[in-house]
Scaffold this motif. Sequence first.
Motif, PDB file in Angstrom:
ATOM      1  N   TRP A   1       0.863  -1.180   0.000  1.00 19.27           N
ATOM      2  CA  TRP A   1       0.000   0.000   0.000  1.00 19.27           C
ATOM      3  C   TRP A   1       0.897   1.227   0.000  1.00 19.27           C
ATOM      4  O   TRP A   1       1.909   1.262   0.703  1.00 19.27           O
ATOM      5  CB  TRP A   1      -0.883   0.028   1.249  1.00 19.27           C
ATOM      6  CG  TRP A   1      -1.958  -1.011   1.262  1.00 19.27           C
ATOM      7  CD1 TRP A   1      -1.870  -2.289   1.723  1.00 19.27           C
ATOM      8  CD2 TRP A   1      -3.297  -0.862   0.805  1.00 19.27           C
ATOM      9  NE1 TRP A   1      -3.064  -2.939   1.572  1.00 19.27           N
ATOM     10  CE2 TRP A   1      -3.970  -2.076   1.015  1.00 19.27           C
ATOM     11  CE3 TRP A   1      -4.010   0.195   0.228  1.00 19.27           C
ATOM     12  CZ2 TRP A   1      -5.299  -2.280   0.683  1.00 19.27           C
ATOM     13  CZ3 TRP A   1      -5.346  -0.006  -0.095  1.00 19.27           C
ATOM     14  CH2 TRP A   1      -5.980  -1.226   0.126  1.00 19.27           C
TER      15      TRP A   1
ATOM     16  N   THR B   1      -8.476  -1.409  -3.159  1.00 22.99           N
ATOM     17  CA  THR B   1      -7.458  -0.576  -3.800  1.00 22.99           C
ATOM     18  C   THR B   1      -7.218   0.731  -3.059  1.00 22.99           C
ATOM     19  O   THR B   1      -6.208   1.381  -3.311  1.00 22.99           O
ATOM     20  CB  THR B   1      -7.819  -0.264  -5.262  1.00 22.99           C
ATOM     21  OG1 THR B   1      -9.049   0.461  -5.296  1.00 22.99           O
ATOM     22  CG2 THR B   1      -7.934  -1.545  -6.080  1.00 22.99           C
TER      23      THR B   1
ATOM     24  N   ARG C   1      -3.300   1.256  -3.484  1.00 28.52           N
ATOM     25  CA  ARG C   1      -2.442   0.236  -4.114  1.00 28.52           C
ATOM     26  C   ARG C   1      -1.527   0.866  -5.162  1.00 28.52           C
ATOM     27  O   ARG C   1      -0.562   0.237  -5.590  1.00 28.52           O
ATOM     28  CB  ARG C   1      -3.285  -0.840  -4.774  1.00 28.52           C
ATOM     29  CG  ARG C   1      -4.088  -1.676  -3.817  1.00 28.52           C
ATOM     30  CD  ARG C   1      -3.209  -2.528  -2.953  1.00 28.52           C
ATOM     31  NE  ARG C   1      -4.043  -3.459  -2.195  1.00 28.52           N
ATOM     32  CZ  ARG C   1      -3.575  -4.389  -1.424  1.00 28.52           C
ATOM     33  NH1 ARG C   1      -2.280  -4.529  -1.255  1.00 28.52           N
ATOM     34  NH2 ARG C   1      -4.386  -5.182  -0.773  1.00 28.52           N
TER      35      ARG C   1
END
Length: 177
Positions: free
Chosen positions: A43, A125, A142
């Motif tokens: 991340w 995401t 992401r």
Amino acid sequence: MKGSLSWLVSLGSLLLLSACAGGLPKGITPVQNFEVDRYLGTWYEIARLDHRFERGLSNVSAEYSLKDNGQIRVLNKGLDENGEWSEAEGRARFAREQDEGYLKVSFFGPFFGTYAVFDLDENYTQAYVAGDDRSYLWFLSRTPTVSDEQKQAFIAQADAMGFPVGELIFVDQGLGD
């Protein structure tokens, strides 16, 4: 790595202090139906509230992986103002149920701080994460960049929830934005 020890000690001290307070900020509800396997991986930090343990860092990312004992390995890294990488390795465990985005993270011995995923898109995401009070806030993605609309949506939600959005730092991910 120069700086990694001081970052680790600072982060450990912060988590030690927050472990004393513990818990969730009032009005923050961790996401339900959380799937840890989908959350694992890298991340990128899009935005954060400033703290000594991350001050001056750019290119900040966190990598989560499952350990053999069921805990989650956390590896945070960022580029300091001298162009050197700084890393801190920790561990996380679920604070309550394993299908809830409410974890406790430790970078320093037995002391754990709150890691509450309170917003997470269905594709895993983008995530909004809080600590144990409203002085801890992160926007993770992401990808190292997000659209202006996504930034504005984060700011609007964080503001509505009482976070000090005027103090947000948007992280330089080294891509010129």
